[in-house]
Write a protein that holds these residues in place. Structure first.
Motif, PDB file in Angstrom:
ATOM      1  N   TYR A  73       0.841  -1.188   0.000  1.00 21.58           N
ATOM      2  CA  TYR A  73       0.000   0.000   0.000  1.00 21.58           C
ATOM      3  C   TYR A  73       0.885   1.251   0.000  1.00 21.58           C
ATOM      4  O   TYR A  73       1.096   1.879   1.042  1.00 21.58           O
ATOM      5  N   PRO A  74       1.431   1.623  -1.147  1.00 17.30           N
ATOM      6  CA  PRO A  74       2.362   2.757  -1.211  1.00 17.30           C
ATOM      7  C   PRO A  74       1.694   4.110  -1.012  1.00 17.30           C
ATOM      8  O   PRO A  74       2.377   5.101  -0.784  1.00 17.30           O
ATOM      9  N   ASP A  75       0.359   4.158  -1.086  1.00 22.34           N
ATOM     10  CA  ASP A  75      -0.324   5.435  -0.904  1.00 22.34           C
ATOM     11  C   ASP A  75      -0.088   6.020   0.477  1.00 22.34           C
ATOM     12  O   ASP A  75      -0.186   7.239   0.661  1.00 22.34           O
ATOM     13  N   LEU A  76       0.226   5.198   1.462  1.00 21.76           N
ATOM     14  CA  LEU A  76       0.507   5.730   2.798  1.00 21.76           C
ATOM     15  C   LEU A  76       1.670   6.714   2.773  1.00 21.76           C
ATOM     16  O   LEU A  76       1.665   7.718   3.479  1.00 21.76           O
ATOM     17  N   VAL A  77       2.650   6.453   1.970  1.00 18.16           N
ATOM     18  CA  VAL A  77       3.824   7.323   1.881  1.00 18.16           C
ATOM     19  C   VAL A  77       3.645   8.374   0.795  1.00 18.16           C
ATOM     20  O   VAL A  77       4.029   9.531   0.967  1.00 18.16           O
ATOM     21  N   LEU A  78       3.051   7.985  -0.317  1.00 21.24           N
ATOM     22  CA  LEU A  78       2.912   8.909  -1.433  1.00 21.24           C
ATOM     23  C   LEU A  78       1.958  10.059  -1.120  1.00 21.24           C
ATOM     24  O   LEU A  78       2.126  11.164  -1.646  1.00 21.24           O
ATOM     25  N   ASP A 106       0.944  17.309  -2.053  1.00 21.99           N
ATOM     26  CA  ASP A 106       0.874  18.776  -2.104  1.00 21.99           C
ATOM     27  C   ASP A 106       2.165  19.392  -2.638  1.00 21.99           C
ATOM     28  O   ASP A 106       2.130  20.334  -3.427  1.00 21.99           O
ATOM     29  N   ARG A 107       3.283  18.873  -2.212  1.00 23.25           N
ATOM     30  CA  ARG A 107       4.568  19.410  -2.673  1.00 23.25           C
ATOM     31  C   ARG A 107       4.789  19.159  -4.160  1.00 23.25           C
ATOM     32  O   ARG A 107       5.287  20.020  -4.883  1.00 23.25           O
ATOM     33  N   VAL A 108       4.415  17.979  -4.617  1.00 22.49           N
ATOM     34  CA  VAL A 108       4.591  17.654  -6.028  1.00 22.49           C
ATOM     35  C   VAL A 108       3.668  18.521  -6.880  1.00 22.49           C
ATOM     36  O   VAL A 108       4.076  19.026  -7.932  1.00 22.49           O
ATOM     37  N   GLN A 109       2.453  18.718  -6.432  1.00 17.70           N
ATOM     38  CA  GLN A 109       1.537  19.577  -7.181  1.00 17.70           C
ATOM     39  C   GLN A 109       2.044  21.016  -7.227  1.00 17.70           C
ATOM     40  O   GLN A 109       1.902  21.696  -8.246  1.00 17.70           O
ATOM     41  N   ALA A 110       2.642  21.495  -6.138  1.00 19.62           N
ATOM     42  CA  ALA A 110       3.201  22.850  -6.129  1.00 19.62           C
ATOM     43  C   ALA A 110       4.357  22.961  -7.117  1.00 19.62           C
ATOM     44  O   ALA A 110       4.483  23.965  -7.832  1.00 19.62           O
ATOM     45  N   LEU A 111       5.202  21.951  -7.169  1.00 19.44           N
ATOM     46  CA  LEU A 111       6.318  21.974  -8.115  1.00 19.44           C
ATOM     47  C   LEU A 111       5.822  21.911  -9.557  1.00 19.44           C
ATOM     48  O   LEU A 111       6.317  22.630 -10.426  1.00 19.44           O
ATOM     49  N   LEU A 112       4.861  21.047  -9.815  1.00 19.27           N
ATOM     50  CA  LEU A 112       4.358  20.914 -11.176  1.00 19.27           C
ATOM     51  C   LEU A 112       3.587  22.149 -11.619  1.00 19.27           C
ATOM     52  O   LEU A 112       3.555  22.472 -12.809  1.00 19.27           O
ATOM     53  N   SER A 113       2.964  22.867 -10.694  1.00 17.85           N
ATOM     54  CA  SER A 113       2.226  24.068 -11.071  1.00 17.85           C
ATOM     55  C   SER A 113       3.169  25.170 -11.545  1.00 17.85           C
ATOM     56  O   SER A 113       2.754  26.060 -12.282  1.00 17.85           O
ATOM     57  N   ASN A 114       4.433  25.133 -11.132  1.00 16.78           N
ATOM     58  CA  ASN A 114       5.408  26.095 -11.615  1.00 16.78           C
ATOM     59  C   ASN A 114       5.741  25.847 -13.081  1.00 16.78           C
ATOM     60  O   ASN A 114       6.022  26.786 -13.822  1.00 16.78           O
TER      61      ASN A 114
END
Length: 61
Positions: free
Chosen positions: A39-44, A49-57
């Motif tokens: 169940y990798p979603d526990l860590v992912l 939020d951080r990945v979405q912030a980076l991709l929004s740039n």
């Protein structure tokens, strides 16, 4: 580890199997690895939020 040729009829006083402390540490390391594998979603979910912030740039809406 290999210590050379096996000596027959030598008492095995200096070499012991894993004790309870080593088994406890093995379980403490092994169970989270297996859990994250199933169940990798526990860590992912911690980084969404951080990945979405980076991709929004790079990809603005």
């Amino acid at each position: 580890m290999f210590y050379g040729y096996k000596l027959f009829h030598v008492p095995n006083e200096h070499f012991v199997d894993s004790g309870p402390w080593e088994l406890f540490l093995l379980i403490c390391i092994f169970l989270p690895v297996i859990g994250i594998g199933f169940y990798p979603d526990l860590v992912l979910l911690l980084s969404v939020d951080r990945v979405q912030a980076l991709l929004s740039n790079y990809y603005p809406k």
